[in-house]
Design a protein around this motif. Sequence first.
Motif, short mmCIF file in Angstrom:
data_model
loop_
_atom_site.label_atom_id
_atom_site.label_comp_id
_atom_site.label_asym_id
_atom_site.label_seq_id
_atom_site.Cartn_x
_atom_site.Cartn_y
_atom_site.Cartn_z
N PRO A 44 0.85 -1.19 0.00
CA PRO A 44 0.00 0.00 0.00
C PRO A 44 0.89 1.25 0.00
O PRO A 44 1.97 1.19 0.57
CB PRO A 44 -0.79 -0.11 1.31
CG PRO A 44 -0.72 -1.56 1.67
CD PRO A 44 0.55 -2.08 1.10
N PRO A 45 0.47 2.35 -0.58
CA PRO A 45 -0.86 2.57 -1.13
C PRO A 45 -1.04 2.08 -2.57
O PRO A 45 -2.14 2.16 -3.08
CB PRO A 45 -0.97 4.09 -1.09
CG PRO A 45 0.42 4.57 -1.32
CD PRO A 45 1.30 3.57 -0.64
N SER A 94 -1.57 -0.65 -5.41
CA SER A 94 -1.94 -2.05 -5.52
C SER A 94 -2.42 -2.33 -6.95
O SER A 94 -2.73 -1.41 -7.71
CB SER A 94 -3.04 -2.40 -4.51
OG SER A 94 -4.17 -1.60 -4.79
N THR A 134 -4.30 4.06 -3.28
CA THR A 134 -5.40 4.26 -2.34
C THR A 134 -5.69 5.76 -2.21
O THR A 134 -4.76 6.56 -2.06
CB THR A 134 -5.00 3.73 -0.94
OG1 THR A 134 -4.37 2.48 -1.12
CG2 THR A 134 -6.18 3.63 -0.01
#
Length: 414
Positions: free
Chosen positions: A15-16, A18, A38
């Motif tokens: 993360p962030p 993916s 994210t």
Amino acid sequence: MQDADLWNRLLGREPPWSVERIELLVREEKVDVYLVRTEGALRPCPECGKKLPAYDHKDERVWRHLDTMAFQTRVHARPPRVECPDHGVRQAGVPWAEPNSRFTKFFERFAIDVAQETDTKGAGKILKLSWDEVWGVQERAVARGLRAKPPVALRFMGVDEKAVGHGHQHATIVYNLEKGTVEWVGEDRRKETRDRFFQSLSSEQRAGIEAVGLDMWGPFIASIGEHVPEANGKLVFDPFHIVGHMNEAVNDVRKREHRQLSEEGTRPLVGTRFWWLCGRENLPERHREGFAALQAAHLKTGRAYAIMEALRDLWAQDSSRTGAAYWRGWPFRATHSRLAPAIRVARMMKDHLTGVLNYFEHRIPNAVAEGLNSKIATIQKMAHGFRNKDHFRTAGLFRCGGLQLHPVTHPIPG
Ligand SMILES: [Zn+2]
């Protein structure tokens, strides 16, 4: 094919970032991996490292990654920009690639390894990259290596000049003879170029130079005298350069004698060039008999060869005292040979005798100097198509610089 978890692991993604989706293009033999970030994750400012929220996202970019089962694999993502209170709106980096690179760090590492094992064209074929792309990998690797390189303690230094590219271009090369690496490459052989190298060293570094191996026919003597304290005792005219000159002298004698004998109707020297150049211990068994017969034939070439072999024994002496004693006998033999090329070498050595005999004080690693010289000769050959001197510099440092060329590939917190 949506096993995003597997792909996250394979790519080392944390993360962030993916994996959003993977597209497999069977006919084109390609895999496209799409990464997303994210929402709300912070990114460091590239200048100061301050963690900031995304300001916006740039257009999608594509990075070439290591192949997946022979399928060319590409990573797609939209890198964010951040707005730093101190540095304004900046492109934040992505953890899998260096700024401005079109390759992931893993691919770049692999490309470096391939390029080191072959020439640029061959690496391009294996990696399915253009010549310019492979060249870019090498240039970035050298720049990366130089940035990471700690200041050097150059105890035994070597310096030489080489012809590069087409026409009459030259480069100056500085070697680290202790490490067996190319330390520096200057783009011509002018005195200012060499001065620039010495000016790049601190006064401690210059004082720390214990010996400089060089060619007595090269243009470097004055420059070293100016920049290296007590240079007179540190200049060493290295055996392999001197033997190289003597080799040329033997070859000159052979060519002239061959011409002369051919006019008289005999050709005993035809096809023997290599015999005279390779040193008695390196002559293949099958030529030994023929060579011995030729040596017994009282040719001028045989005389020149014997003078060269006698010269090589100079460096087998074990101290400056025995070296100096041995030396006293050699020039007599050379200068009374009535062979102009041999006399020329003997005179040059006499004029530079301190530096010739300094070898016994410093014992610079002649084999290392010779090995580097032959590596550089290979690069010169590979570089037949080099367009300019910068290419020679890059190739020298890429292949012989002893640099840390690889990008760091461990996952960097995103
Ligand atoms: Zn900042």
